[in-house]
Design a protein around this motif. Structure first.
Motif, short mmCIF file in Angstrom:
data_model
loop_
_atom_site.label_atom_id
_atom_site.label_comp_id
_atom_site.label_asym_id
_atom_site.label_seq_id
_atom_site.Cartn_x
_atom_site.Cartn_y
_atom_site.Cartn_z
N THR A 1 -23.13 25.44 -15.19
CA THR A 1 -22.69 25.83 -13.85
C THR A 1 -23.88 26.35 -13.06
N GLY A 2 -23.64 26.63 -11.79
CA GLY A 2 -24.70 27.21 -10.97
C GLY A 2 -25.27 28.48 -11.58
N ALA A 3 -24.41 29.29 -12.21
CA ALA A 3 -24.88 30.55 -12.81
C ALA A 3 -25.89 30.28 -13.92
N ARG A 4 -25.58 29.34 -14.81
CA ARG A 4 -26.52 29.05 -15.89
C ARG A 4 -27.82 28.49 -15.35
N ARG A 5 -27.72 27.61 -14.35
CA ARG A 5 -28.92 27.01 -13.78
C ARG A 5 -29.76 28.03 -13.03
N GLN A 6 -29.10 29.01 -12.39
CA GLN A 6 -29.86 30.08 -11.75
C GLN A 6 -30.68 30.86 -12.78
N ARG A 7 -30.07 31.18 -13.90
CA ARG A 7 -30.79 31.95 -14.91
C ARG A 7 -31.94 31.12 -15.51
N THR A 8 -31.71 29.83 -15.69
CA THR A 8 -32.77 28.97 -16.21
C THR A 8 -33.94 28.93 -15.25
N ALA A 9 -33.66 28.80 -13.96
CA ALA A 9 -34.72 28.77 -12.95
C ALA A 9 -35.42 30.11 -12.86
N ALA A 10 -34.66 31.20 -12.90
CA ALA A 10 -35.25 32.54 -12.78
C ALA A 10 -36.22 32.84 -13.90
N ALA A 11 -36.00 32.24 -15.07
CA ALA A 11 -36.92 32.45 -16.18
C ALA A 11 -38.31 31.92 -15.87
N ARG A 12 -38.40 31.01 -14.89
CA ARG A 12 -39.70 30.47 -14.47
C ARG A 12 -40.28 31.21 -13.28
N GLY A 13 -39.53 32.20 -12.76
CA GLY A 13 -40.05 33.00 -11.65
C GLY A 13 -39.22 32.86 -10.39
N ASP A 14 -39.47 33.77 -9.45
CA ASP A 14 -38.69 33.81 -8.21
C ASP A 14 -38.84 32.54 -7.39
N ARG A 15 -40.01 31.95 -7.37
CA ARG A 15 -40.20 30.74 -6.59
C ARG A 15 -39.32 29.60 -7.12
N ALA A 16 -39.22 29.52 -8.44
CA ALA A 16 -38.37 28.47 -9.03
C ALA A 16 -36.91 28.72 -8.70
N LEU A 17 -36.49 29.99 -8.73
CA LEU A 17 -35.10 30.30 -8.41
C LEU A 17 -34.81 29.98 -6.94
N LEU A 18 -35.73 30.34 -6.06
CA LEU A 18 -35.53 30.04 -4.64
C LEU A 18 -35.43 28.53 -4.41
N GLY A 19 -36.29 27.77 -5.08
CA GLY A 19 -36.24 26.32 -4.94
C GLY A 19 -34.95 25.73 -5.48
N ALA A 20 -34.40 26.34 -6.53
CA ALA A 20 -33.16 25.83 -7.13
C ALA A 20 -31.96 26.02 -6.21
N LEU A 21 -32.04 27.00 -5.32
CA LEU A 21 -30.88 27.35 -4.49
C LEU A 21 -31.00 26.87 -3.06
N GLN A 22 -32.17 26.45 -2.66
CA GLN A 22 -32.38 26.14 -1.26
C GLN A 22 -31.62 24.90 -0.83
#
Length: 383
Positions: free
Chosen positions: A353-374
């Motif tokens: 789900t989006g929640a799991r993918r957010q956590r996966t992206a966040a493990a790579r840093g804030d920039r990755a999380l921002l890119g995953a949600l934009q």
């Protein structure tokens, strides 16, 4: 680029031969600084950039100036809805970029930052005065689905049949694990935030539209609701439209996930209508188990247990989603959506789900999380 996800395969009302074939979606987004993801109160500037008249879309302010909303028109097919969802996102994304801003689609703000101000207008002011600190940092974003019904009487009867599936729709949509920079440990922190409002959750089982309206009027008279448009149930007859309105889902990261919520919801409504035509009334459930089922869905999403309201026992959340799809399969087949839904759910179970993918992206840093949600200007190239 965004992390891999399921693929992307208040609406106006128009007359249709069969109302339950019509559907529309409202999507809420966060307006953020493109470098840090911090909330920006410049949502009104973004809305000004999409203010031209467009019969397929409408754009609206939300409670906080750091939020915006895009609504599709009335659609009758998943292809039409998908195209309108994508077009609305592209238009609003262009408007945000023109202001040096970005849009992200998450149920709660994942990055630290100020929430902005309460949006101007009498309605928003009354909400702020009524709920005070409950709304001072409330930037919750959802994906709301409307499905046409002939009248309010049927809307209430249909919702009685949908009550058992609301936790599964929430689990399937869970997309808010972070709040202001903190991992909450929940897959849908938006749902937890909404639980602070009076009457939130699975709606009571009403015998008629009159009983529903009397109950809402009593809550308004008691001072816990601002008006009839402010009930906090996860499903309700729309106060203004001839639709069943489901407000259970977190904001969808992708068009595909918004589409999934919409076509499954329509199939559930149509299946409920078939049950009513056959004289089968909706079952009643233990209200304490209903609360527990919604809380469990918010806590674990699809990656853990759920609660079977009929069997009164703990079951894998993913299994409950499969049961929901089986219950509505005939209607999904009728609208030629079954294969698409199965593919999208398989993608959710594989990629998360989006929640799991957010956590996966966040493990790579804030920039990755921002890119995953934009929300991008062209989702077809980014999903």
């Amino acid at each position: 680029m965004n992390t891999p996800a399921v693929e992307n395969t208040e609406p106006a009302v128009e007359q249709a031969t069969e109302p339950s074939r019509t559907l529309g979606v409202e999507e809420e987004f966060l307006v953020v600084a493109p470098e840090t993801g911090a909330s920006s109160g410049r949502g009104p500037a973004v809305l000004a950039g999409v203010a031209d008249v467009d019969p397929q879309h409408s754009f609206h302010p939300e409670l906080m100036t750091s939020q915006t909303e895009a609504a599709t028109g009335v659609c009758t097919s998943s292809a039409q809805l998908s195209a309108q969802l994508r077009s609305a996102r592209e238009r609003m994304s262009r408007a945000a970029q023109a202001e040096g801003l970005a849009l992200i689609s998450s149920g709660t703000p994942p990055f630290p930052g100020e929430p902005g101000a309460i949006s101007p207008g009498t309605h928003f002011t009354r909400i702020a005065e009524a709920y005070r600190a409950v709304v001072t940092d409330y930037q919750a974003c959802g994906c709301h689905v409307h499905v046409g019904v002939p009248d309010r009487e049927q809307a209430v009867a249909v919702i009685n049949h949908l009550r058992r599936w609301l936790p599964s729709l929430l689990a399937m949509s869970a997309n808010s694990p972070f709040h202001l920079g903190t991992d909450t440990g929940h897959d849908s922190w938006r749902a937890v935030q909404q639980s602070r409002f009076p009457g939130w959750g699975i709606p009571p089982r009403f015998r008629s539209a009159a009983e529903h309206d009397e109950h809402v009027a009593r809550l308004i008279e008691c001072g816990v609701l601002v008006d009839e448009a402010m009930s906090f149930w996860l499903a309700r007859p729309s106060p203004h439209l001839p639709t069943v309105e489901l407000r259970v889902a977190d904001a969808a990261t992708t068009v595909g996930e918004a589409l999934l919520q919409a076509v499954v919801t329509r199939a559930l409504v149509r299946t409920a209508q078939r049950e009513l035509d056959a004289g089968r009334e909706a079952p009643e459930f233990d209200p304490r188990l209903e609360q527990a089922a919604v809380w469990t869905a918010a806590r674990h999403g699809l990656d853990g247990p759920g609660i079977d309201l009929v069997g009164r026992r703990r079951v894998r959340s993913a299994e409950l989603v499969h049961r929901m799809i089986r219950w509505a399969a005939a209607e999904l087949e009728e609208t030629r959506d079954l294969a698409t839904v199965r593919k999208l759910i398989a993608g959710l179970l594989h990629c998360g789900t989006g929640a799991r993918r957010q956590r996966t992206a966040a493990a790579r840093g804030d920039r990755a999380l921002l890119g995953a949600l934009q929300v991008t200007r062209d989702e077809r190239g980014a999903r």
